[in-house]
Design a protein around this motif. Structure first.
Motif, mmCIF file in Angstrom:
data_model
loop_
_atom_site.group_PDB
_atom_site.id
_atom_site.type_symbol
_atom_site.label_atom_id
_atom_site.label_comp_id
_atom_site.label_asym_id
_atom_site.label_seq_id
_atom_site.Cartn_x
_atom_site.Cartn_y
_atom_site.Cartn_z
ATOM 1 N N SER A 1 0.840 -1.208 0.000
ATOM 2 C CA SER A 1 0.000 0.000 0.000
ATOM 3 C C SER A 1 0.872 1.254 0.000
ATOM 4 C CB SER A 1 -0.928 -0.004 1.228
ATOM 5 O OG SER A 1 -1.700 -1.182 1.216
ATOM 6 N N ASP B 1 -7.884 -4.266 -0.981
ATOM 7 C CA ASP B 1 -7.764 -5.007 0.287
ATOM 8 C C ASP B 1 -9.095 -4.931 1.026
ATOM 9 O OD1 ASP B 1 -6.750 -6.455 2.322
ATOM 10 O OD2 ASP B 1 -5.070 -5.121 2.758
ATOM 11 N N SER C 1 -6.449 0.517 3.318
ATOM 12 C CA SER C 1 -5.552 1.435 4.009
ATOM 13 C C SER C 1 -5.154 2.633 3.156
ATOM 14 C CB SER C 1 -4.284 0.694 4.466
ATOM 15 O OG SER C 1 -3.642 0.119 3.352
#
Ligand SMILES: Nc1ncnc2c1ncn2[C@@H]1O[C@H](COP(=O)(O)OP(=O)(O)OP(=O)(O)O)[C@@H](O)[C@H]1O
Ligand SMILES: [Mg+2]
Length: 241
Positions: free
Chosen positions: A17, A39, A44
């Motif tokens: 990420s 995800d 995130s």
């Protein structure tokens, strides 16, 4: 027409990420970039990009016609957008739905990055299928490198071509490379049987720079992302930093 790049890893927490957020920032200096957070449940990128309070819709809302493809987009900056991940597994979300979703954004961007969860499961298979190119992230330790090798093997079994897959070594700590940086990195790359796209140094400030200020990142780290972005653009840039 966007080039779709899926970012995978065998082990978790290796920096997928972080890579997507920073490579997105680097490429969006000159290109239009969309980041898709893949995800599910553990998104995130919204936090890393300082947009967590602004998420109203996610990509499952586009798939199930609850909002338009434009309305689901979050603007990071002029050339950089984010499509947040759903916080729970969407009902009956299938490969065809996701491929259609990605194709709907292709004519709006130069690059689409899909930030996958760690490992190789049904969702990552779909994301790999959507990709023109796949970047596998690993840290230079034996466990992460073997996991990257396994991801590469699985991708080939699923029909990906060898030249579609590239490796990024993240969190390289040059101070501890006693046998010489080049030799250590070469050995690490060899263990994965993947082609190297780039090396990013370990940089403690990356952990706090996401939602704060990317100027916090050291010059060496910023340069590493810029060099990788140039290689993605097809330029011939020296591999090691
Ligand atoms: N080059 C780096 N140097 C130091 N820390 C880093 C670096 N890259 C990422 N990190 C840190 O490592 C942690 C994990 O990063 P990140 O969340 O990007 O990994 P991930 O692969 O996306 O994890 P997950 O598998 O859970 O999705 C974060 O705290 C991040 O700030
Ligand atoms: Mg992640």
């Amino acid at each position: 027409m966007a080039e779709v790049i899926t970012v995978l890893s065998g082990k978790g927490g290796v920096g997928k990420s972080t890579f997507c957020a920073n490579i997105g920032k680097a490429l969006s200096k000159n290109k239009k970039v969309l980041l898709i957070d893949g995800d599910i449940s553990f998104r995130s990128l919204d936090i890393l990009l300082g947009l967590d309070r602004e998420v109203v819709f996610d990509w499952s809302d586009v798939i199930f016609n609850r909002c338009t493809k434009e309305k689901a987009l979050l603007s990071v900056s002029g050339n950089l957008c984010l499509l947040a991940s759903p916080l729970s597994e969407p009902n009956s979300f299938g490969s065809a739905d996701f491929l259609k979703l990605v194709s709907e954004y292709k004519d709006m961007y130069d690059f689409i990055f899909i930030d996958a969860p760690a490992g190789f499961n049904s969702a990552t298979r779909i994301y790999a299928k959507a990709a023109d190119e796949i970047i596998v992230i690993a840290t230079p330790d034996s466990i992460s490198l073997r996991a990257a090798y396994m991801v590469g093997e699985n991708l080939l079994k699923e029909g990906a071509a060898e030249n579609q897959i590239r490796l990024v070594l993240n969190k390289a700590d040059f101070r501890h490379m006693k046998n010489g940086v080049q030799k250590n990195l070469d050995d690490a790359v060899d263990k994965t049987y993947l082609r190297l796209l780039g090396v990013i140094p370990a940089d403690k400030l990356l952990a706090v720079a996401g939602d704060a200020d990317s100027n916090l990142i050291s010059g060496r780290t910023t340069e590493a992302f810029l060099r990788i972005s140039e290689r993605i653009l097809g330029k011939d840039v020296k591999l090691y930093i």
